[in-house]
Scaffold this motif. Sequence first.
Motif, PDB file in Angstrom:
ATOM      1  N   ILE A 145      -8.922  -3.455  -4.623  1.00  0.00           N
ATOM      2  CA  ILE A 145      -7.645  -3.436  -4.436  1.00  0.00           C
ATOM      3  C   ILE A 145      -6.960  -5.186  -4.655  1.00  0.00           C
ATOM      4  O   ILE A 145      -5.800  -5.028  -5.010  1.00  0.00           O
ATOM      5  CB  ILE A 145      -7.222  -2.975  -2.818  1.00  0.00           C
ATOM      6  N   HIS A 194      -5.223  -5.392  -8.151  1.00  0.00           N
ATOM      7  CA  HIS A 194      -4.011  -5.101  -8.064  1.00  0.00           C
ATOM      8  C   HIS A 194      -3.113  -5.969  -7.228  1.00  0.00           C
ATOM      9  O   HIS A 194      -1.822  -6.274  -7.892  1.00  0.00           O
ATOM     10  CB  HIS A 194      -3.811  -3.495  -7.664  1.00  0.00           C
ATOM     11  N   ALA A 195      -3.287  -6.326  -6.475  1.00  0.00           N
ATOM     12  CA  ALA A 195      -2.749  -7.140  -5.486  1.00  0.00           C
ATOM     13  C   ALA A 195      -2.475  -8.482  -6.329  1.00  0.00           C
ATOM     14  O   ALA A 195      -1.132  -9.049  -6.086  1.00  0.00           O
ATOM     15  CB  ALA A 195      -2.974  -7.476  -4.088  1.00  0.00           C
ATOM     16  N   ASN A 242       0.466  -1.766 -13.657  1.00  0.00           N
ATOM     17  CA  ASN A 242      -0.346  -2.078 -12.461  1.00  0.00           C
ATOM     18  C   ASN A 242       0.205  -0.961 -11.285  1.00  0.00           C
ATOM     19  O   ASN A 242      -0.673  -0.307 -10.606  1.00  0.00           O
ATOM     20  CB  ASN A 242      -0.036  -3.365 -11.913  1.00  0.00           C
ATOM     21  N   ALA A 243       1.584  -0.781 -11.402  1.00  0.00           N
ATOM     22  CA  ALA A 243       1.986   0.256 -10.444  1.00  0.00           C
ATOM     23  C   ALA A 243       1.475   1.773 -10.593  1.00  0.00           C
ATOM     24  O   ALA A 243       0.976   2.197  -9.547  1.00  0.00           O
ATOM     25  CB  ALA A 243       3.738   0.411 -10.544  1.00  0.00           C
ATOM     26  N   LEU A 289      -1.917   1.661  -9.273  1.00  0.00           N
ATOM     27  CA  LEU A 289      -1.982   1.894  -7.972  1.00  0.00           C
ATOM     28  C   LEU A 289      -1.791   3.130  -7.446  1.00  0.00           C
ATOM     29  O   LEU A 289      -2.396   3.789  -6.337  1.00  0.00           O
ATOM     30  CB  LEU A 289      -0.875   0.868  -7.309  1.00  0.00           C
ATOM     31  N   GLY A 306      -4.444   5.324  -5.206  1.00  0.00           N
ATOM     32  CA  GLY A 306      -4.174   5.925  -3.861  1.00  0.00           C
ATOM     33  C   GLY A 306      -4.132   7.481  -3.920  1.00  0.00           C
ATOM     34  O   GLY A 306      -4.817   8.020  -3.069  1.00  0.00           O
ATOM     35  N   SER A 358      -6.064   5.051   1.341  1.00  0.00           N
ATOM     36  CA  SER A 358      -5.067   5.272   0.234  1.00  0.00           C
ATOM     37  C   SER A 358      -3.851   4.755   0.527  1.00  0.00           C
ATOM     38  O   SER A 358      -3.115   4.505  -0.223  1.00  0.00           O
ATOM     39  CB  SER A 358      -5.090   6.808   0.139  1.00  0.00           C
ATOM     40  N   ASP A 371      -3.182   1.860   1.820  1.00  0.00           N
ATOM     41  CA  ASP A 371      -3.079   0.531   1.379  1.00  0.00           C
ATOM     42  C   ASP A 371      -2.732   0.600  -0.262  1.00  0.00           C
ATOM     43  O   ASP A 371      -1.833  -0.275  -0.447  1.00  0.00           O
ATOM     44  CB  ASP A 371      -4.466  -0.238   1.452  1.00  0.00           C
ATOM     45  N   TYR A 372      -3.210   1.268  -0.956  1.00  0.00           N
ATOM     46  CA  TYR A 372      -2.975   1.620  -2.369  1.00  0.00           C
ATOM     47  C   TYR A 372      -1.184   1.988  -2.541  1.00  0.00           C
ATOM     48  O   TYR A 372      -0.692   1.517  -3.328  1.00  0.00           O
ATOM     49  CB  TYR A 372      -3.604   2.356  -2.901  1.00  0.00           C
ATOM     50  N   LEU A 401       1.065  -0.991  -1.877  1.00  0.00           N
ATOM     51  CA  LEU A 401       1.233  -2.046  -3.026  1.00  0.00           C
ATOM     52  C   LEU A 401       1.998  -1.223  -4.150  1.00  0.00           C
ATOM     53  O   LEU A 401       2.852  -1.896  -4.666  1.00  0.00           O
ATOM     54  CB  LEU A 401      -0.089  -2.464  -3.467  1.00  0.00           C
ATOM     55  N   PHE A 402       1.657  -0.069  -4.217  1.00  0.00           N
ATOM     56  CA  PHE A 402       2.490   0.746  -5.209  1.00  0.00           C
ATOM     57  C   PHE A 402       4.090   0.680  -5.006  1.00  0.00           C
ATOM     58  O   PHE A 402       4.803   0.501  -5.758  1.00  0.00           O
ATOM     59  CB  PHE A 402       2.154   2.175  -5.398  1.00  0.00           C
TER      60      PHE A 402
END
Length: 228
Positions: free
Chosen positions: A67, A70-71, A107-108, A111, A115, A131, A133-134, A137-138
């Motif tokens: 993760i 992505h972050a 990236n979005a 994510l 998720g 899920s 958490d993803y 960030l999305f």
Amino acid sequence: MPSLDLVLLSAHVALGTLAVIAGAVALAARKGGKSHVGAGRVFAISMGLASLLGAALGALNFDSLWITVHAGILGATLMVSGVLAVRIRAQGARWGFIAVAILNAFNASALFAAGYYATTLPEARLFGFASADYFFLFGLAAIAGVGDMRMVFGPNVSDRHRIAQHLLRMCIGFFIAAGSAFTGPGASAFPDAVRTSGVLSLPELTIFCLMLFWLWKTLRRPRALRAS
């Protein structure tokens, strides 16, 4: 000889700490003043580099830190687009913004896909992360994505909206940095009593509230706050 992971982690932590300090100074300083501009530059550079190192660490340890790839990408794109937002009229800036917007969109999408896939797995966890958490960030990437579309395709982007987009990106980046330092992996540096007290959530709450305040103050003004 130190391993590559240790070197990257040490540099990531050092740059992340610098980003938190510089971000606090920039957020507290008079907007557009020398202190704000100077601290903002330090924040953008240190946060961008820390994000890239975090992404590299996540790629090297994908089974437990995926993760963070992505972050890290999100943090880096926020810093670049945050700088470009106040320079959108400069030569070549719009093309740079388009490139960052495309990367942020990919990236979005990744994510959201991660998720959703996590929800199909036992305990709804993918590579050690839930899920939610993803999806969180999305959500941050999606907010930035809406601003990307406004900046790239908006027919008349006012000074107020340029500064608002700058504030939004820098504050979300600062939120991510503070979260990593106080409620994320950095929380392990604090005693158990502090971690369980809830006090470590205060920096993130403060950043969120200040972001809303400065967005309101910027968008309601007849003329935007000056930024260089």
